[in-house]
Design a protein around this motif. Sequence first.
Motif, short mmCIF file in Angstrom:
data_model
loop_
_atom_site.label_atom_id
_atom_site.label_comp_id
_atom_site.label_asym_id
_atom_site.label_seq_id
_atom_site.Cartn_x
_atom_site.Cartn_y
_atom_site.Cartn_z
N THR A 202 0.88 -1.18 0.00
CA THR A 202 0.00 0.00 0.00
C THR A 202 0.91 1.23 0.00
O THR A 202 2.11 1.14 0.31
CB THR A 202 -0.90 0.04 1.24
N LYS A 206 2.28 -0.67 3.95
CA LYS A 206 1.89 -2.03 4.34
C LYS A 206 2.35 -3.00 3.26
O LYS A 206 2.00 -2.86 2.09
CB LYS A 206 0.37 -2.12 4.53
N HIS A 207 3.11 -4.01 3.68
CA HIS A 207 3.59 -5.05 2.76
C HIS A 207 2.54 -6.15 2.73
O HIS A 207 2.39 -6.90 3.69
CB HIS A 207 4.94 -5.59 3.26
N LEU A 208 1.78 -6.25 1.63
CA LEU A 208 0.63 -7.15 1.58
C LEU A 208 0.98 -8.52 1.03
O LEU A 208 0.42 -9.53 1.49
CB LEU A 208 -0.48 -6.52 0.72
N TYR A 250 7.31 1.01 7.08
CA TYR A 250 7.18 -0.39 6.69
C TYR A 250 6.39 -1.18 7.73
O TYR A 250 6.63 -1.09 8.94
CB TYR A 250 8.56 -1.03 6.50
N ASP A 251 5.44 -2.00 7.24
CA ASP A 251 4.57 -2.80 8.12
C ASP A 251 4.28 -4.12 7.41
O ASP A 251 3.65 -4.15 6.36
CB ASP A 251 3.28 -2.03 8.39
N ASP A 252 4.78 -5.24 8.01
CA ASP A 252 4.58 -6.55 7.37
C ASP A 252 3.65 -7.45 8.17
O ASP A 252 3.67 -8.68 8.02
CB ASP A 252 5.92 -7.25 7.14
N THR A 253 2.81 -6.84 9.01
CA THR A 253 1.93 -7.65 9.86
C THR A 253 0.88 -8.40 9.06
O THR A 253 0.33 -9.39 9.57
CB THR A 253 1.24 -6.76 10.92
N TYR A 272 -8.19 -7.61 2.28
CA TYR A 272 -7.77 -6.31 2.82
C TYR A 272 -8.55 -5.19 2.12
O TYR A 272 -8.55 -5.10 0.89
CB TYR A 272 -6.27 -6.11 2.63
#
Length: 481
Positions: A202, A206-208, A250-253, A272
Motif C-alpha cells: 500500500t 503495508k507489505h501485503l 514499513y509494516d509486514d503484519t 484487505y
Amino acid sequence: MQAINYNEMTGLNLSIRSATASTLQESIERLSSGSRINSARDDAAGQAISNRMRASVNADHVVSRGLDDAISMAQTADGSLSTVSELLIRAKSLAIQAGNGTLSEGDRQSIHNEYQSILENIQSISEGTEIFGRYPLATDTPELPPELIGNVPPLSVKFPAQGVNYTFSSGIVSLAYIPAGSKNIAITIDSLGLDDDIQLFTRDGKHLAGTPINGTTADYTWKSRSITSSAKATSKVLTEANGFQHGATYDDTMLIEGGASWALNGSETLAYNGMTISYSGDGDRYEPGKAFNDGSNGSNRLERLKIDNVTEDLVVMVVGSGSFTSNLTWGDLPEPTLTPAEPPKQSRPWEVVTSASYGDEVQATTMPTTPSDVKSLGLTNTELRSTATASIAMGALDKALDKVSSYRAQYGAFINRFESNKSVLAQQRIATQAAKSRIEDADYAMEASKLVKAQILQQGQDAVLKVANQSMENILSLLRS
C-alpha cells in the motif's frame, strides 16, 4: 334655428382644435423620424410584423458573418494542407529513391534524414495552423501524459497489451502502480533462473504480498539488496520517488508469503480493504535442502499476483538483481492521465449556423475534424534506412496523400456551400428589408399634405376663437356701461 351659446361653441372649438393638434403632431413625428409606426398605437399589427422582419434581417446578418468566419477557417486549413501535400509528394520521391538497392548506407542515411525533417515539418504545420483560437489540422485524439505517483507510472504504461511478455530489470525500484478501480488483475513474472520476487505494497507502507524482509528466513532477494530490517525498508524502499506517501512506514503484519505448497494461481489469500489478494509464493522458498532460498529458482520460476477489485492505489515492485519477463491480464484497467496546465492543441468539429430566420428552426452544418499530424496520417515510425522500410513508407505515404486530398476536397465543398448560403441570405435580406420598409416607412408626400391641412385648420380655428373672445369682451363692456 336653435341657438348655440358661447360655452357650447367654445367647447366644440376646443375639441376640434385638440384633434387637429394631434393630427399635426403625428405628421411632424412621422416626417422627422421617417417611420410611419413610431409606437404601437400607430399600427399594432404592422409593428408586430415589422419586428419579426427586423429579427430575421438581423439574424441573416449575423449568420452571414459566421459563414465568413467558416470560409476563412476552411481557406486557412486548405492553404496549410496544400503545403502538406507538397511535402508528402517530396517524401514519396525520397522513399522511391531509398528503395533503390544500389545506394550506399551513407546515401540512404542522408535520404532518411531529409525524410525525417519532412515529417517534423508536417507535424509543425499541423500544430501551428491556427485561426480563431482553433487548430483545424491538429490531432483530434491528443495523448495526455500518464499520471505518476512519484516516479512510478500506472500499470497501463508498462503493459500496453494484455498477455504480452515484456522484459524489465529487477531491483528495489517500483515497477508500476495499480490504480484504484482496476478489476481482475493478474501479474505473472518469470525470473529466468535467478530469483526475482514480486512484492505488493500500500502507499502508506503495508507489505501485503511477497517475500519477507524480517525473520530467520528473510528472503535472499531482499538481503542481496541490503534490505535487512524494517528500518532499512522504510528508508531505502518506501520513498516518495517509489510512489509511497510522505512518512510511510514499513509494516509486514499482514504479509502473505505463500501457502503450504506453491500454486501459480494462488497458494495464500489475503482480504484487505475490500480486496481479495492471492499470491502464488516464491518457488525458491519451496525448494528442499540447500536449494531453499538460495537466490536461484529451480523448476518454479514463475510467480503470480492476483487482485479481484482494487479499492486503493497499490505499488508493485519486483526485487532482485537481474532481469525478468512479465505479463498482465485484467478485466478493467483505468489509465490515469495528467491534464496539463495548458490544454493540448486539438482539432474539434465546428458547427456553422446556415439559417436562423424568425420562427424557423436553426439550420446548421458541422465541419468535421481534419487531423493531419504525423500519427493521424499513419506515418509514425516510418523510415527509409532500408529497401524494406522504404517500401512500407511508400504505401503509408500514398494513404496519407489520399487522406490529405480528401480533406482538401471537403474544405473546397464547404467553401462553395457557404458562399452559396451567403448569396441566398443576401437576397433574402434585401427582400425582407424592402417588405419591412413598405410596412413601417412614412409616405412623405401624404404626411406633408396632412401637415399642411392640419396647419391650415389650426390657423382657422385660432382665428375663430379670437373672434369669439372679442364678442364676449364687447358684451361685457356694454354691461359695465
